[in-house]
Design an enzyme around this catalytic site. Structure first.
Site, short mmCIF file in Angstrom:
data_model
loop_
_atom_site.label_atom_id
_atom_site.label_comp_id
_atom_site.label_asym_id
_atom_site.label_seq_id
_atom_site.Cartn_x
_atom_site.Cartn_y
_atom_site.Cartn_z
N ASP A 1 -6.55 -2.42 -2.32
CA ASP A 1 -5.72 -1.57 -3.18
C ASP A 1 -5.36 -2.32 -4.47
O ASP A 1 -5.40 -1.76 -5.57
CB ASP A 1 -4.44 -1.18 -2.45
N HIS B 1 0.98 5.96 -3.00
CA HIS B 1 -0.06 5.00 -2.63
C HIS B 1 -0.94 4.85 -3.86
O HIS B 1 -1.77 5.69 -4.13
CB HIS B 1 -0.84 5.60 -1.45
N TRP C 1 -12.17 -5.75 -0.39
CA TRP C 1 -10.82 -6.20 -0.05
C TRP C 1 -10.72 -7.71 -0.28
O TRP C 1 -10.01 -8.16 -1.16
CB TRP C 1 -10.47 -5.80 1.39
N ASP D 1 0.82 -1.21 0.00
CA ASP D 1 0.00 0.00 0.00
C ASP D 1 0.85 1.25 0.00
O ASP D 1 0.45 2.29 -0.52
CB ASP D 1 -0.94 0.01 1.21
N GLU E 1 -2.10 8.91 -1.15
CA GLU E 1 -3.06 8.01 -0.52
C GLU E 1 -4.45 8.63 -0.44
O GLU E 1 -5.46 7.94 -0.62
CB GLU E 1 -2.59 7.66 0.89
N ARG F 1 6.00 4.40 5.54
CA ARG F 1 5.65 4.37 6.96
C ARG F 1 5.67 2.93 7.49
O ARG F 1 5.99 1.98 6.78
CB ARG F 1 4.29 5.02 7.18
N ASP F 2 5.28 2.79 8.74
CA ASP F 2 5.26 1.47 9.36
C ASP F 2 4.00 0.71 8.96
O ASP F 2 3.08 0.51 9.75
CB ASP F 2 5.37 1.59 10.89
N GLU F 3 3.96 0.30 7.69
CA GLU F 3 2.82 -0.47 7.18
C GLU F 3 3.33 -1.37 6.06
O GLU F 3 3.64 -2.52 6.29
CB GLU F 3 1.70 0.47 6.71
#
Length: 911
Positions: A507, A786, A559, A494, A765, A498-500
């Protein structure tokens, strides 16, 4: 490509030439573990109307077998009557570590055979678990206290809890000259293999991310040229990676998701010139230590102390007496599988465009492009000097880097100089999302060339291009491609910063059609669909993310539905049913999972996280049960088509009936007789129109309500992730292309061009990632790379340029441009599985010109905005043009049927 070829037939020979031979979607791959791989090709030919009517594939164990007669062949398909440019290997059982050669010839539309193609090959990997031998090996002891920077040299505050990278090595002797050698390697974690002082291969972050409890990928390398008779040395460096590093937005680390420490597994198979063989595996005879990589983490970054480098550690003769025995572990229950897709590679370099000094001794380099990868640093200075690199996508108003949106990720690399001349540093086991690099601790003032961006992603080949007369739209297309490249990194992530950095299914499904226009993603999604199915719950629920970590509930509407939409899209684009066949049972379980909980055919239950139309602006909240029901109906529609494609006629009828029942329930619950949909949101109309949820008598009314909904927002869109990709296609399909163009060209918030107007070089995003009135959105969730909202790229290819697939695998193509908006011209090219397709139009003084290229073995329907008497092709009246049939003519519109070839149409105005 059109060179003379060896002929084995007597008589007239077709000018068709089979080219671009692929095995499993890859060119001459090593390490294939599919027992029945799919072999495919495309065709080149001159002239028009060229078709394949049949093919013949031959497979041999040696090149010379093709000239030694049919008895020497391993498999001969014989003549197969079909225009499909692919075949499934049906020969004898394949053997591990073996190269197989193959070639193909085809028959044309007149039944004349072509010459044989050039010979291609694929090579099998280790097909049986017993072929591996050996064991997992890792560092012999916990080094957590080793190699800490000296007192006072605190260059990286995130070092706590991070461990040094293990270095592993072994020496061995080869008694004879080497003819052939293959290294099969993998890791729990990340690895970089070495032989005799040389790095093996160019793969990055190998072996890639999977659910390591279920399957681990391995890579195959041709290392023949790296070995020599006599003493040799093999080595590896390990990184934590996804296996035992920080993953996602959960701060848990070692052992939380997969394991505690990285481990290495390898087998080296060597064939001597005399035909004898010898093998080496990872076992207890290897040695281990730690070295200059003090820590390396995907989210946190890397710290490297060059003073601890061990020159020659991967060469024979190195003194490893101070190293420790490795810790060993027997193979577990996880599957060891050959990587089925392109590896992650460094594909490009980006030089810095400018450098500023917002604070004394703090320098900010601007690369001019938001990218994914890492930095190559060049520096001179005294030993022990620490240089820190921090990475960010955007700047604060004072020129400092904006890092609040990284959350707990640090994206920080630290290099401690060795001293003595120019030093070059590039991290190994991390990646960052950034445009700006903050450099501090640099000795002196850094020159512009001190920092170079190194672009990193899964090396999916680019196959499409789009450009038009509006440079801002061209920038939008560039942003879409850059976002795709950076976020297609082992899995479709995604975001990269960052922390993801998770493989979100929502997506991926909204973007996959755009992705397939830009790049060849067949092998990439073949790999990732395995991750999706590996993550399916016992109840049948697909996940929200794959691999399934951090967010553990079953998938939400739009999703989890990716488990249906992705295989269908791959089938439509590439014409290969293998993904459908491989995962049909998993797709059935998903459909049962929804059906069991929703007996009234409205999807109200098992909605799980239920994100709705994620990040829709203006609070334009499409009812979540409406959205869920629409996606369920879409699933059923696609399942019916896929069931038919693999010969499951009863299932096809079952799912078609299910679709009709959901459609009926949808209309009764949400749609008025005039076509007005409950909530009256843009996404509700876009989904209903695109997914065929409305009877014919309601479509026109729904389209009018959609336009009214857009007008209420002063001609702005209000769609989030789940609806944005369908909005402009729905408008174009219902005769409102002018409104679609109005949205495309919109420059005020929210719009695609608003982000570009404010410096975006990738897709954001959220529409309001930064606005003039409010500045940055909440740092809790604000990525500037994103790709989801970039799903408009599909519309640029399919509607603006007008390239579409009327049949799976582009057996029949539609060329139907939709000129409009501010555009004077547009052109696109796409390398389909059957060959290159182009569509280029321009509009000038009432004259419409279209140049189209249709590859051999393909037919096309071409739409032109004029009556036949006002159309010329290549300078002659349409009626006199070769190989063109008028299929339909109407008021100011003509539909043509054409075969392969190059065409140039001129359509003059009917006014």
């Amino acid at each position: 490509m059109m060179q003379a070829r060896l002929q084995e037939v007597v008589g007239k020979v077709s000018d068709l030439v089979p080219v671009r031979l692929r095995c499993g979607g890859l060119g001459e791959p090593l390490g294939v573990d599919d027992p029945a791989p799919v072999l495919s090709w495309s065709i080149e030919a001159s002239g028009r109307g060229k078709l394949q009517s049949a093919y013949q594939v031959q497979v041999a164990g040696k090149r010379e077998d093709f000239t030694d007669g049919e008895s020497s062949l391993r498999w001969d398909s014989g003549r197969v009557e079909t225009d499909a440019p692919l075949a499934t290997y049906e020969g004898p059982h394949l053997v591990s570590g073996t190269r197989y050669f193959w070639r193909v010839r085809v028959w044309d539309e007149n039944g004349e055979p072509s010459g044989w193609s050039d010979i291609s090959y694929w090579e099998t990997g280790l097909l049986e678990r017993r072929d591996w031998g050996g064991c997992w090996i890792g560092l012999g002891e916990d080094p957590s206290a080793a190699h800490e920077p000296p007192t006072g040299e605190k260059f990286d505050e995130v070092a706590a809890g991070l461990a040094p990278s293990p270095y592993l090595r072994k020496t061995f002797t080869l008694e004879k000259p080497v003819r052939r050698a293959r290294l099969y390697a993998t890791a729990r974690g990340l690895y970089e293999a070495h032989l005799n002082g040389e790095r093996v291969g160019d793969h990055e972050l190998a072996p890639g991310w999977t659910d390591y409890h279920r399957r681990i990928q391995y890579q195959t390398y041709d290392v023949t040229g790296l070995l020599r008779k006599g003493e040799n040395a093999i080595g590896a460096i390990l990184g934590d990676g996804w296996y035992c590093g920080y993953v996602g937005f959960d701060p848990k680390r070692r052992g939380a998701h997969y394991g505690e420490r990285p481990q290495f597994l390898a087998r080296l198979n060597v064939e001597y010139e005399d035909g004898t063989t010898v093998s080496l595996t990872t076992d207890g005879s290897w040695r281990s230590t730690t070295g200059p990589i003090l820590h390396s983490d995907l989210l946190m970054g890397e710290c490297y102390d060059a003073r601890l480098e061990m020159d020659g550690w991967d060469e024979p003769g190195f003194d490893d007496s101070g190293w420790l025995p490795v810790k060993t572990e027997e193979l577990g229950d996880e599957m060891l599988v050959a990587e089925p897709s392109q590896p992650i590679r460094v594909t490009q370099e980006v030089g810095a465009k400018s450098v500023t000094e917002p604070a004394p001794g703090v320098y900010v380099f601007d690369l001019g492009q938001n990218m994914v990868g890492r930095v190559r640093l060049k520096v001179r200075g005294e030993a022990g000097t620490g240089v820190r690199l921090r990475h960010a996508e955007v700047l604060n108003p004072d020129g400092t880097i904006y890092t609040e949106n990284l959350r707990t990720a640090r994206q920080t690399d630290t290099y401690i100089l060795r001293g003595g001349g120019e030093e070059v540093y590039e991290p190994r086991f991390t990646f960052h999302g950034f445009r700006y690099v903050e450099v501090s601790g640099y000795p002196g003032e850094p020159p512009l060339e001190a920092v170079t961006g190194r672009v990193l992603h899964s090396d999916t080949p680019l196959v499409g291009s789009f450009e038009c007369s509006d440079e801002t739209v061209n920038r939008l297309q560039s942003n879409i491609v850059w976002g795709q490249r950076g976020n297609f990194l082992s899995v479709p992530t995604d975001c990269p910063q960052r922390d993801e950095r998770l493989g979100w299914l929502g997506d991926a499904q909204v973007f996959i059609r755009t992705a397939s226009f830009n790049a060849d993603v067949q092998a990439f999604f073949t790999k990732w669909m395995r991750d999706v199915v590996d993550a399916q719950s016992a109840e049948g629920g697909f996940p929200d993310v794959a691999p399934r970590v951090v967010t553990l509930r079953d998938g939400a509407p739009a999703w989890g539905d990716a488990g249906i939409i992705v295989p269908w899209t791959i089938y439509r684009v590439y014409g290969d049913v293998r993904m459908i066949s491989a995962h049909y049972g998993a797709m059935e379980r998903w459909m049962d999972y929804i059906r069991e909980a929703n007996p009234d055919y409205l999807r109200k239950n098992r909605l799980n996280n239920n994100y709705g139309d994620w990040l829709a602006p203006f609070g334009d909240d499409t009812p979540r049960e409406l959205l869920a029901t629409a996606y369920w109906a879409y699933d059923a529609k696609l399942m019916a088509e896929m069931a038919e494609a693999i010969g499951r006629e009863e299932d096809a009828a079952k799912y078609e009936k299910l679709f009709e029942k959901i459609k009926r329930a949808f209309n009764e619950a949400y749609v008025t007789p005039e076509g007005k949909i409950k909530s009256d949101t843009q996404t509700a109309y876009a989904l209903a129109l695109h997914m065929d949820l409305l009877p014919d008598e309601k479509r026109e009314g729904a389209a009018s309500h959609l336009v009214a909904a857009i007008e209420r927002e002063d001609w702005h869109l209000s769609t989030g992730f789940a609806g944005v990709g369908y909005l402009l296609p729905a408008l174009a399909e219902t005769g409102h292309a002018d409104v679609a163009y109005r949205l495309l060209h919109q420059e005020s918030f929210p719009s695609w061009l608003y982000t570009i107007k404010h410096g975006a070089t990738t897709i954001w995003e959220r529409w309001d990632g930064w606005t003039e009135g409010k500045g940055f959105q909440s740092p809790n969730m604000n990525s500037f790379n994103h790709y989801s909202l970039g799903s408009v790229g599909e519309w640029l290819y399919r509607y603006v340029a007008g390239i579409d697939a009327a049949e799976p695998g582009y057996g029949h193509v539609v060329i139907r441009p939709h000129p409009g908006g501010k555009l004077r011209w547009a052109r696109a090219s796409y390398e389909s599985v059957r060959g290159p397709i182009t569509s280029a139009w321009e509009l000038s003084d009432g004259t419409f010109r279209l140049r189209a290229s249709i590859p051999p073995n393909t037919t096309a329907t071409v739409h032109l905005p004029a009556t036949p008497d006002r159309i010329e092709e290549s300078g002659v009246p349409l009626q006199e043009a070769e190989g063109i049939e008028v299929a339909k003519k109407g008021r100011g519109h003509t539909i043509l049927k054409v075969g392969s070839g190059e065409y140039e149409f001129t359509a003059s105005s009917n006014q």
